[in-house]
Design an enzyme around this catalytic site. Structure first.
Site, PDB file in Angstrom:
ATOM      1  N   SER A  50       0.837  -1.196   0.000  1.00 33.74           N
ATOM      2  CA  SER A  50       0.000   0.000   0.000  1.00 33.74           C
ATOM      3  C   SER A  50       0.873   1.248   0.000  1.00 33.74           C
ATOM      4  CB  SER A  50      -0.905   0.009   1.236  1.00 33.74           C
ATOM      5  OG  SER A  50      -0.113   0.161   2.407  1.00 33.74           O
ATOM      6  N   ASP A  83      -1.176  -1.745  -4.036  1.00 38.11           N
ATOM      7  CA  ASP A  83      -2.551  -1.773  -3.544  1.00 38.11           C
ATOM      8  C   ASP A  83      -3.082  -0.349  -3.402  1.00 38.11           C
ATOM      9  OD1 ASP A  83      -4.904  -2.907  -2.557  1.00 38.11           O
ATOM     10  OD2 ASP A  83      -4.200  -2.829  -0.479  1.00 38.11           O
ATOM     11  N   ASP A 105      -7.207   2.825  -7.841  1.00 34.50           N
ATOM     12  CA  ASP A 105      -8.507   2.946  -7.188  1.00 34.50           C
ATOM     13  C   ASP A 105      -9.102   4.302  -7.545  1.00 34.50           C
ATOM     14  OD1 ASP A 105     -10.751   3.016  -5.678  1.00 34.50           O
ATOM     15  OD2 ASP A 105      -9.780   2.618  -3.755  1.00 34.50           O
ATOM     16  N   GLU A 142     -11.202  -0.282  -9.737  1.00 34.07           N
ATOM     17  CA  GLU A 142     -12.252  -0.415  -8.716  1.00 34.07           C
ATOM     18  C   GLU A 142     -13.466   0.380  -9.139  1.00 34.07           C
ATOM     19  OE1 GLU A 142     -13.123   0.273  -3.952  1.00 34.07           O
ATOM     20  OE2 GLU A 142     -11.190  -0.471  -4.626  1.00 34.07           O
ATOM     21  N   HIS A 198     -12.618  -2.244   4.897  1.00 31.05           N
ATOM     22  CA  HIS A 198     -11.320  -2.425   5.519  1.00 31.05           C
ATOM     23  C   HIS A 198     -11.455  -2.595   7.034  1.00 31.05           C
ATOM     24  CE1 HIS A 198      -9.405  -0.135   1.919  1.00 31.05           C
ATOM     25  NE2 HIS A 198      -9.303  -1.431   1.745  1.00 31.05           N
ATOM     26  N   HIS A 232     -12.134  -6.896  -2.007  1.00 33.95           N
ATOM     27  CA  HIS A 232     -11.319  -6.163  -1.040  1.00 33.95           C
ATOM     28  C   HIS A 232     -11.944  -6.292   0.341  1.00 33.95           C
ATOM     29  CE1 HIS A 232      -8.440  -3.479  -3.393  1.00 33.95           C
ATOM     30  NE2 HIS A 232      -8.955  -4.310  -4.287  1.00 33.95           N
ATOM     31  N   SER A 234     -11.496  -8.409   2.739  1.00 38.69           N
ATOM     32  CA  SER A 234     -12.052  -9.759   2.881  1.00 38.69           C
ATOM     33  C   SER A 234     -11.332 -10.628   3.898  1.00 38.69           C
ATOM     34  CB  SER A 234     -12.091 -10.445   1.511  1.00 38.69           C
ATOM     35  OG  SER A 234     -13.041  -9.814   0.686  1.00 38.69           O
ATOM     36  N   ASN A 275      -8.346  -9.907  -1.086  1.00 37.78           N
ATOM     37  CA  ASN A 275      -7.417  -9.096  -0.299  1.00 37.78           C
ATOM     38  C   ASN A 275      -7.539  -9.377   1.195  1.00 37.78           C
ATOM     39  OD1 ASN A 275      -6.908  -7.971  -2.794  1.00 37.78           O
ATOM     40  ND2 ASN A 275      -6.966  -5.858  -2.050  1.00 37.78           N
ATOM     41  N   ASP A 277      -5.628  -8.467   5.009  1.00 35.60           N
ATOM     42  CA  ASP A 277      -4.651  -7.695   5.786  1.00 35.60           C
ATOM     43  C   ASP A 277      -4.900  -7.846   7.283  1.00 35.60           C
ATOM     44  OD1 ASP A 277      -2.642  -6.003   6.574  1.00 35.60           O
ATOM     45  OD2 ASP A 277      -3.434  -4.215   5.616  1.00 35.60           O
TER      46      ASP A 277
END
Length: 355
Positions: A50, A83, A105, A142, A198, A232, A234, A275, A277
């Site tokens: 990122s 990302d 994005d 996106e 997120h 995303h 996820s 994705n 994180d």
């Protein structure tokens, strides 16, 4: 093995019906742990960086770490992915530093918090695609804005995420608009909005169709069966990781992520990149909290990082197996970027809607 583009990976995943976890990384320990898992199960790997990670580690360090990863794990086909690029310049700089894939994005403006118009998204995404494809590099776009359907809000990650309350039309990707967007931009993969977000606090209870709209995935897949879809936000936020974190001094309120079974359902309908994180962060910090509580005299940071890496490797290995990418690495033969550029130029890789 040389680096591989996202398009090559996802084309193979589409042909063989599997998905790929894409893990965000910030440091050496994460990279090693993720690639150890990939090697153990013979899976290809996607390492995502990122803008926050690039700022944290520095581009020179990220570049060196990725080069070291290739040397240490030559048998793992590796995609290095930007990302949530927030501008053409962010994506261009990643491409110029040998990333094999970038995400533009365009759902948010360059401040990474304000939603764009559809035309703004089209324009900046097309600009990135033209630059990237001429160099053989893949592009993820996106359409729609990440956020919770029950609250209309989303969490920021590394400073990226819409602020304020959004309406439902912004939070769900329109399938007809997706067809137009893909035809006009020719992105290699499309991140869609379907109720994921997120951070750890995705859902207040186990999600159902009112807060996680899998029908969006199915509708887009019907219209664009060869398009690679991306989920995303996820992370599944497993209960066992929450329990370890809290047992050893943490204070994480009860939360729910995206169930693995829902991701697997998405994979059956065209989702190829997932994705992750939050799960990786929880796995590592839970292991470190455990050591802090059980061995209060330990001060060697290596002793803290070793169990954290082991916990992360266990998590990643599970995701490779659950998403079906285990065993696929030996079947891949990465193409040179110049060859990929020629394939783009010839129209061989163009996405077209179903008849």
């Amino acid at each position: 093995m040389t680096r591989i583009t996202l398009r090559e990976l996802l084309d193979h995943a589409g042909e063989h019906g599997y998905g790929l976890p894409a893990f965000n990384v910030n440091n050496m320990e994460q990279i090693i742990a993720i690639l150890r898992a990939a090697r153990a199960v013979e899976s290809p790997a996607i390492l995502q960086v990122s803008r926050g990670a690039r700022s944290y580690a520095g581009d020179a360090m990220v570049r060196a770490l990725m080069g070291a990863a290739e040397e240490m794990f030559p048998d793992v086909p590796l995609c290095v992915h930007q990302d949530h690029g927030n501008s053409f310049d962010t994506c261009r700089s990643a491409i110029d530093q040998d990333y094999t894939s970038v995400m533009m994005d365009g759902s948010l403006r360059e401040d990474a918090t304000t939603p764009t118009t559809y035309d703004e998204n089209l324009a900046v995404t097309l600009q990135v695609v033209e630059y990237a494809h001429a160099r053989g590099v893949s592009v993820e776009g996106e359409l729609g804005v990440l956020g919770r359907l029950d609250t209309g809000r989303g969490e920021q990650e590394d400073g990226h995420g819409a602020t304020g309350t959004l309406d439902r039309s912004q939070l769900l990707t329109d399938p007809d608009q997706a067809v137009d967007f893909v035809e006009r931009t020719q992105v290699d993969a499309l991140a869609i909005a379907m109720g994921t977000s997120h951070g750890a606090y995705k859902f207040s209870e186990r999600p159902d169709s009112s807060v996680l709209d899998m029908d969006v995935v199915k509708q887009i897949n019907q219209r664009l069966p060869d398009l690679h879809l991306v989920m995303h936000g996820s992370s599944s936020v497993p209960q066992e990781l929450q329990d370890v974190f809290n047992q050893y001094g943490g204070d994480l309120p009860q939360t729910y992520g995206v169930p693995v079974e829902e991701i697997q359902e998405g994979i059956r309908h065209g989702v190829r990149k997932v994705n992750i994180d939050t799960d990786t962060r929880l796995a590592m910090t839970g292991a470190m909290r455990r050591l802090a509580q059980t061995d209060r005299k330990e001060f060697d940071p290596r002793k803290w990082m070793a169990p954290a890496m082991e916990a992360l490797t266990t998590l990643c290995r599970s995701r490779y197996e659950q998403f079906g990418s285990a065993g696929m690495a030996p079947r891949l033969s990465p193409r040179p970027l110049a060859e990929m550029a020629a394939r783009y130029a010839s129209g061989e890789l163009a996405h077209r809607p179903a008849d």
